[in-house]
Design an enzyme around this catalytic site. Structure first.
Site, PDB file in Angstrom:
ATOM      1  N   HIS A 182      53.450  31.340  46.867  1.00  0.00           N
ATOM      2  CA  HIS A 182      54.258  30.563  45.640  1.00  0.00           C
ATOM      3  C   HIS A 182      55.108  29.445  46.627  1.00  0.00           C
ATOM      4  O   HIS A 182      55.044  29.816  47.777  1.00  0.00           O
ATOM      5  CB  HIS A 182      54.875  31.337  45.669  1.00  0.00           C
ATOM      6  CG  HIS A 182      54.569  33.007  44.688  1.00  0.00           C
ATOM      7  ND1 HIS A 182      55.164  34.409  44.798  1.00  0.00           N
ATOM      8  CD2 HIS A 182      53.462  32.748  43.898  1.00  0.00           C
ATOM      9  CE1 HIS A 182      54.013  34.658  43.652  1.00  0.00           C
ATOM     10  NE2 HIS A 182      53.470  33.997  43.314  1.00  0.00           N
TER      11      HIS A 182
ATOM     12  N   ASP B 191      57.599  30.393  48.968  1.00  0.00           N
ATOM     13  CA  ASP B 191      57.555  31.297  49.915  1.00  0.00           C
ATOM     14  C   ASP B 191      57.227  29.853  51.233  1.00  0.00           C
ATOM     15  O   ASP B 191      57.692  30.235  52.779  1.00  0.00           O
ATOM     16  CB  ASP B 191      55.503  32.159  50.006  1.00  0.00           C
ATOM     17  CG  ASP B 191      56.109  33.561  49.071  1.00  0.00           C
ATOM     18  OD1 ASP B 191      57.247  34.160  48.979  1.00  0.00           O
ATOM     19  OD2 ASP B 191      54.942  33.471  48.111  1.00  0.00           O
TER      20      ASP B 191
ATOM     21  N   GLU C 207      45.434  31.911  36.018  1.00  0.00           N
ATOM     22  CA  GLU C 207      45.130  33.151  36.737  1.00  0.00           C
ATOM     23  C   GLU C 207      46.309  33.642  35.425  1.00  0.00           C
ATOM     24  O   GLU C 207      46.709  33.851  34.657  1.00  0.00           O
ATOM     25  CB  GLU C 207      46.318  33.756  37.548  1.00  0.00           C
ATOM     26  CG  GLU C 207      46.764  34.862  38.075  1.00  0.00           C
ATOM     27  CD  GLU C 207      46.752  35.799  38.560  1.00  0.00           C
ATOM     28  OE1 GLU C 207      47.487  34.639  39.864  1.00  0.00           O
ATOM     29  OE2 GLU C 207      47.200  37.124  39.317  1.00  0.00           O
TER      30      GLU C 207
ATOM     31  N   GLU D 141      42.330  38.223  38.064  1.00  0.00           N
ATOM     32  CA  GLU D 141      42.559  39.887  38.288  1.00  0.00           C
ATOM     33  C   GLU D 141      42.164  41.281  37.962  1.00  0.00           C
ATOM     34  O   GLU D 141      42.149  40.568  36.816  1.00  0.00           O
ATOM     35  CB  GLU D 141      44.121  39.489  38.216  1.00  0.00           C
ATOM     36  CG  GLU D 141      44.681  40.768  39.023  1.00  0.00           C
ATOM     37  CD  GLU D 141      46.560  40.172  39.874  1.00  0.00           C
ATOM     38  OE1 GLU D 141      46.607  39.682  39.759  1.00  0.00           O
ATOM     39  OE2 GLU D 141      47.460  41.513  39.897  1.00  0.00           O
TER      40      GLU D 141
ATOM     41  N   HIS E 184      45.147  42.509  35.781  1.00  0.00           N
ATOM     42  CA  HIS E 184      45.147  41.542  34.387  1.00  0.00           C
ATOM     43  C   HIS E 184      43.450  42.035  33.599  1.00  0.00           C
ATOM     44  O   HIS E 184      44.319  42.079  32.167  1.00  0.00           O
ATOM     45  CB  HIS E 184      44.559  40.733  34.724  1.00  0.00           C
ATOM     46  CG  HIS E 184      46.415  40.157  35.476  1.00  0.00           C
ATOM     47  ND1 HIS E 184      46.917  39.000  35.919  1.00  0.00           N
ATOM     48  CD2 HIS E 184      47.329  40.496  36.455  1.00  0.00           C
ATOM     49  CE1 HIS E 184      48.295  38.873  36.919  1.00  0.00           C
ATOM     50  NE2 HIS E 184      48.417  40.235  36.622  1.00  0.00           N
TER      51      HIS E 184
ATOM     52  N   ASP F 103      51.894  47.212  35.379  1.00  0.00           N
ATOM     53  CA  ASP F 103      50.717  46.225  36.299  1.00  0.00           C
ATOM     54  C   ASP F 103      50.776  47.223  36.968  1.00  0.00           C
ATOM     55  O   ASP F 103      51.341  46.728  38.283  1.00  0.00           O
ATOM     56  CB  ASP F 103      51.305  44.664  36.387  1.00  0.00           C
ATOM     57  CG  ASP F 103      49.914  44.112  37.463  1.00  0.00           C
ATOM     58  OD1 ASP F 103      48.764  44.441  37.741  1.00  0.00           O
ATOM     59  OD2 ASP F 103      50.489  42.657  37.564  1.00  0.00           O
TER      60      ASP F 103
ATOM     61  N   ASP G  19      48.416  47.034  39.892  1.00  0.00           N
ATOM     62  CA  ASP G  19      48.054  46.539  41.507  1.00  0.00           C
ATOM     63  C   ASP G  19      47.991  47.238  42.762  1.00  0.00           C
ATOM     64  O   ASP G  19      47.953  47.416  44.291  1.00  0.00           O
ATOM     65  CB  ASP G  19      49.089  45.025  42.649  1.00  0.00           C
ATOM     66  CG  ASP G  19      49.264  44.572  41.209  1.00  0.00           C
ATOM     67  OD1 ASP G  19      48.827  43.843  40.532  1.00  0.00           O
ATOM     68  OD2 ASP G  19      50.711  44.012  41.602  1.00  0.00           O
TER      69      ASP G  19
ATOM     70  N   ASP H 252      45.004  41.658  45.395  1.00  0.00           N
ATOM     71  CA  ASP H 252      46.574  41.308  44.932  1.00  0.00           C
ATOM     72  C   ASP H 252      46.890  42.435  45.068  1.00  0.00           C
ATOM     73  O   ASP H 252      47.107  43.355  44.143  1.00  0.00           O
ATOM     74  CB  ASP H 252      47.141  40.886  43.566  1.00  0.00           C
ATOM     75  CG  ASP H 252      48.272  39.988  43.355  1.00  0.00           C
ATOM     76  OD1 ASP H 252      48.863  40.738  44.067  1.00  0.00           O
ATOM     77  OD2 ASP H 252      48.616  39.273  42.355  1.00  0.00           O
TER      78      ASP H 252
END
Ligand code: 3MF
Ligand code: MG
Length: 345
Positions: free
Chosen positions: A49, A52, A174, A210, A213, A248, A250, A283
């Site tokens: 990000h 980040d 995304e 993803e 998703h 979600d 992950d 992810d």
């Protein structure tokens, strides 16, 4: 010749385990320490990000941001790593409460554009021309809150401004159908790719699929990947798993549905994914129950599962598969695949 794969993940995948119902349960791992873990876990690429790469960037001058992003690039080089992409974090600031590019307030939309331009500059400084945009709050809780047609037009305007800001930048959308929003404007890869063709330079706008998703949208991740591949627009993936229609999750890749994971590996391998430098991104989140010392296993496990499934894909008898397809004997084809997955072929 079968290709080899390079793996990546984002620093947010090593995290403290906080959830909406409880605080963190593991200590924060400093960023520099996270970087030292990548190679050990079998990863070569870092997904960022913007903040980040440059923490608290809203409070810093462009010159300061540039300087810190260049320092980050040197840190990556020191670890033998590369930046795969940088993504603007457009969902935490008070100016993105109503969304970024589709917010009803013009001032807030301008913030989203400015922040994204800054993100592009950070991407270039850390050594990549690739930006991923997760359209986190571009949607609504109630339909009447925004004009849905205008929202799509605003997304196109925003992407055009990104393309104009840097003539080399490549942007992958995304998609995600819900969470945090009730309903998102770009819920699937078809929507993302449709959006790309409305922009000033579709050749620089692609997508990231993803797995979770796609599952949340009621779709099969491997078909979503294949759809993007047919448009030459699968530029990254976020492999993971998801136990049905809920938050979600992950989960580690393949942890819920090994066959669904197998199909994703099959599609990626058969299409030559990775030959243009695309990474296999993961992810994945460690379970909240995981102790700090073992809170990177979800990453190495996901990679191991991918590579094991790759062996299964490549170990299949291609002629036999072709003949079963020609005979339209899909029952036996299915059995062969399941036997291979059970190690009984
Ligand atoms: C949310 C996501 C995001 C994106 C990330 C990079 C926080 O469901 O998947 O992770 O992957 O913002 O695009
Ligand atoms: Mg993701």
């Amino acid at each position: 010749m079968p290709g080899t794969f390079r793996f990546s993940f984002g620093p947010w995948n090593i995290h403290e385990g906080a959830d909406p119902f409880g605080p963190m349960v593991r200590p924060t791992v400093p960023f520099a320490e996270k970087l030292t873990l990548y190679k050990k876990l079998g990863f070569d690429g870092v997904q960022f990000h913007d903040d980040d790469a440059v923490p608290e960037l809203n409070d810093k001058s462009s010159a300061q941001i540039e300087k810190e992003a260049q320092e980050m690039r040197r840190m990556l080089e020191g670890e033998g790593l590369v930046a795969e992409f940088v993504a603007p974090r457009l969902w935490e600031d008070s100016r993105t409460i109503d969304g970024g590019f589709t917010a009803n307030s013009e001032r807030d939309r301008q913030y989203a554009i400015d922040r994204t331009r800054q993100c592009i500059d950070i991407a270039r400084a850390v050594g990549t021309n690739f930006m991923v945009v997760w359209l986190a709050r571009e949607g609504t809780y109630i339909r009447e809150a925004k004009d849905a047609k205008l929202a799509v037009e605003r997304l196109v305007t925003a992407i055009n401004q990104m393309l104009a800001h840097d003539s080399d930048i490549r942007i992958a959308i995304e998609p995600k159908p819900n969470e945090p929003m009730d309903l998102a404007y770009i819920p699937t890869i078809g929507h993302a790719i449709g959006l790309s063709y409305l922009t000033d330079d579709p050749s620089r706008v692609g997508s990231l699929v993803e797995s979770a998703h796609a599952i949340l949208a009621g779709l099969d991740p491997s078909d979503e990947m294949a759809y993007a591949l047919a448009h030459n627009k699968l530029w990254s993936v976020h492999l993971n798993d998801q136990n049905g229609l809920k938050f979600d999750e992950d989960k580690a890749f393949g942890a819920v549905d090994l066959r669904r994971a197998f199909m994703q590996v099959w599609v990626l391998d058969r299409s030559g994914y990775g030959r243009n430098g695309e990474f296999v991104g993961l992810d994945v989140k460690a379970m909240r129950t995981q102790k700090a010392e073992q809170a990177t296993q979800h990453l190495s496990n996901s990679r191991e599962i991918f590579l094991a499934l790759l062996d299964v894909v490549r170990g299949l008898d291609a002629e036999r598969i072709d003949s079963l397809i020609a005979e339209r004997n899909y029952e036996l084809l299915e059995m062969e695949i399941i036997r291979a997955l059970m190690g009984r072929s």
